[in-house]
Design a protein around this motif. Sequence first.
Motif, PDB file in Angstrom:
ATOM      1  N   ARG A  63      32.957  44.114  37.682  1.00 13.96           N
ATOM      2  CA  ARG A  63      34.309  44.243  37.896  1.00 13.96           C
ATOM      3  C   ARG A  63      34.723  44.380  39.354  1.00 13.96           C
ATOM      4  N   ARG A  64      33.890  45.348  39.923  1.00 11.68           N
ATOM      5  CA  ARG A  64      34.012  45.996  41.352  1.00 11.68           C
ATOM      6  C   ARG A  64      33.681  44.867  42.382  1.00 11.68           C
ATOM      7  N   ARG A  77      33.746  41.653  41.811  1.00  9.14           N
ATOM      8  CA  ARG A  77      34.671  40.593  41.100  1.00  9.14           C
ATOM      9  C   ARG A  77      33.714  39.252  41.026  1.00  9.14           C
ATOM     10  N   GLN A  78      32.536  39.434  40.635  1.00  3.54           N
ATOM     11  CA  GLN A  78      31.739  38.256  40.243  1.00  3.54           C
ATOM     12  C   GLN A  78      32.445  37.455  39.214  1.00  3.54           C
ATOM     13  N   PHE A  79      32.086  36.299  39.224  1.00  7.98           N
ATOM     14  CA  PHE A  79      32.576  35.148  38.350  1.00  7.98           C
ATOM     15  C   PHE A  79      31.281  34.754  37.610  1.00  7.98           C
ATOM     16  N   ASP A 130      33.780  30.636  43.744  1.00  8.09           N
ATOM     17  CA  ASP A 130      34.577  31.742  43.201  1.00  8.09           C
ATOM     18  C   ASP A 130      36.252  31.705  43.409  1.00  8.09           C
ATOM     19  N   ASN A 143      37.579  38.572  35.438  1.00  5.47           N
ATOM     20  CA  ASN A 143      38.057  38.772  36.868  1.00  5.47           C
ATOM     21  C   ASN A 143      38.780  37.397  36.878  1.00  5.47           C
ATOM     22  N   ALA A 150      32.629  39.057  33.324  1.00  6.26           N
ATOM     23  CA  ALA A 150      33.123  38.200  34.661  1.00  6.26           C
ATOM     24  C   ALA A 150      34.086  37.473  34.196  1.00  6.26           C
TER      25      ALA A 150
END
Length: 547
Positions: free
Chosen positions: A299-300, A302-304, A521, A337, A334
């Motif tokens: 989450r930190r 912001r990976q997809f 992304d 995000n 992911a």
Amino acid sequence: MANKSLFSSITSVLPRALAVNEAGGPAYKFPAKHALAQLAATGTFGNVFYATGSDQLDQLRKLIEEVDDNEFLAKLAVYSRERAYMKDMPAALLVTLSTRDTALMHKVFDRVADNGRVLRTVFQMVRSGQFGRKGLSSSLQRAFQRWLNEASTGKLLSSSIGNDPSLRDVLRMARPTPKDDARRALFGWLTDKPVDKWAPAGVADLPGEVQALKAFRAAETEEAQALIAGDLQVRWDLLADSAKGPIVWKAITRQMGPQALRMNLNTLLRHDVFKNGNKPDNAMIDYVAGRIADPEAIRRSRQFPYQFLAAYLNAADEVPHKIKSALHDAAEIACGNIPKLPAPVIIGLDTSGSMGCSVTGWQGRGRASKMRCVDVAALFAAAILRRNPDSVVIPFDTQAYTAKIDPSDSILSLSARLSKYGGGGTDVSLPLVEANRRYAKRRFAGIVLVSDNESWINSGRVYGYGRGGSTGVMTEWEKFKKIQRGHGIADPKLVCIDIAPYGNTQAHDRQDILNIGGFSDAVFNVVSNFLESDTNRFVREVEAVEL
């Protein structure tokens, strides 16, 4: 009365498709800036289904000649690197800038050459002579010298990984003047010069990271190396060639970040990191799985889901099941995000034969990503569906398929299921035809097409022609808008995501239509913003980059 087939009301608003795409079908040609931006966001100088690497190079040089706007080239180089995550195309644009506007080149040099790999690519392209020069000009030399003197020790050590050209080649041609004895000693060590040539610097002036790396490489036992590796703050691949056994590799593994772990599962497997003698090393397996699927880290950062699918596709069969399950879990996390869309959409998923090409193209000597264009497209559709479950996915080639989707499937399983449809020719208008016929009673914010846009000719029939000489996509899009307005959707939008470097489209850019080149992304947010009535176009996205 005049001929109604020529002068009906709908044809008066539809532009004629005057271009022909690589597959021989009708298309709209992008303006030069858009075509260049699309190529910069998708091209890899690899061989794709309808174009070779040489074709892409020729197209790039031609488009650059047509775009007499150096500031746009500078912004595009930054966009291509920072938002589309490309490597070769931004390097090529940077070399071009060095011949057209040295001030702009210096302004964006460090943002484009943000790591040693891109720096070495710029150097390689200069030496190739493909962009008007075969050596470093004084201006380019200053840019390289600045980069080499200002880079951290860790960054320079990381840059030393790789050859053809090597960092040693760059240093020998750039000839930077060291800013202090520590840098003088480091340059001497990186270029393999004898110590007496470093004067007035000596071995004692080498940075601490280099001293520790030298000690690691000189250690005589596996245990001694493992002790040193536990405290080393350098890239793991600087240790790989000297690592003496599994104990060392396990120490290296605990120093790797989540991304390095995800990308090097097969390497860890080869070096028995997941074994303890003849038994599984459950502690290491648990550690790697936990790092990969750490919810807070995902989450930190912001990976997809894209990165996790790539890792899953490339993982060897022998990689422990728990780690593969962690990749599934990480992809699910992911998805959180990914932005939620303002309303459901129709997702047209191209599963034609040309979409089976590697997303990075084939670059010779067997170098091609296992990730195919269709895998990328299917993942996008699955991810949007996961966050927006009332949306509809329509796989197509020269027929539209009814996707049988199990809501309980993981995101990666769903992507794999969707990518298996089709394999034939291409008719990009089919998802719109299906939307207007099968889903005419439902409300949608718009349609998203993920394709290489190659509607083509087959058995005498031209797939993709619509009314009045327009493409079939444009004709069906006008019908879709009329239907949706009847349901109270005042401003439906069409988004065409093109993941191949061809330079044409099936739908002409205008207020209600957005063409995006490439897949990264950033695409999820661009689509969401456009459907929320953000009218920025793809070229405007590039022009909005601040230098």
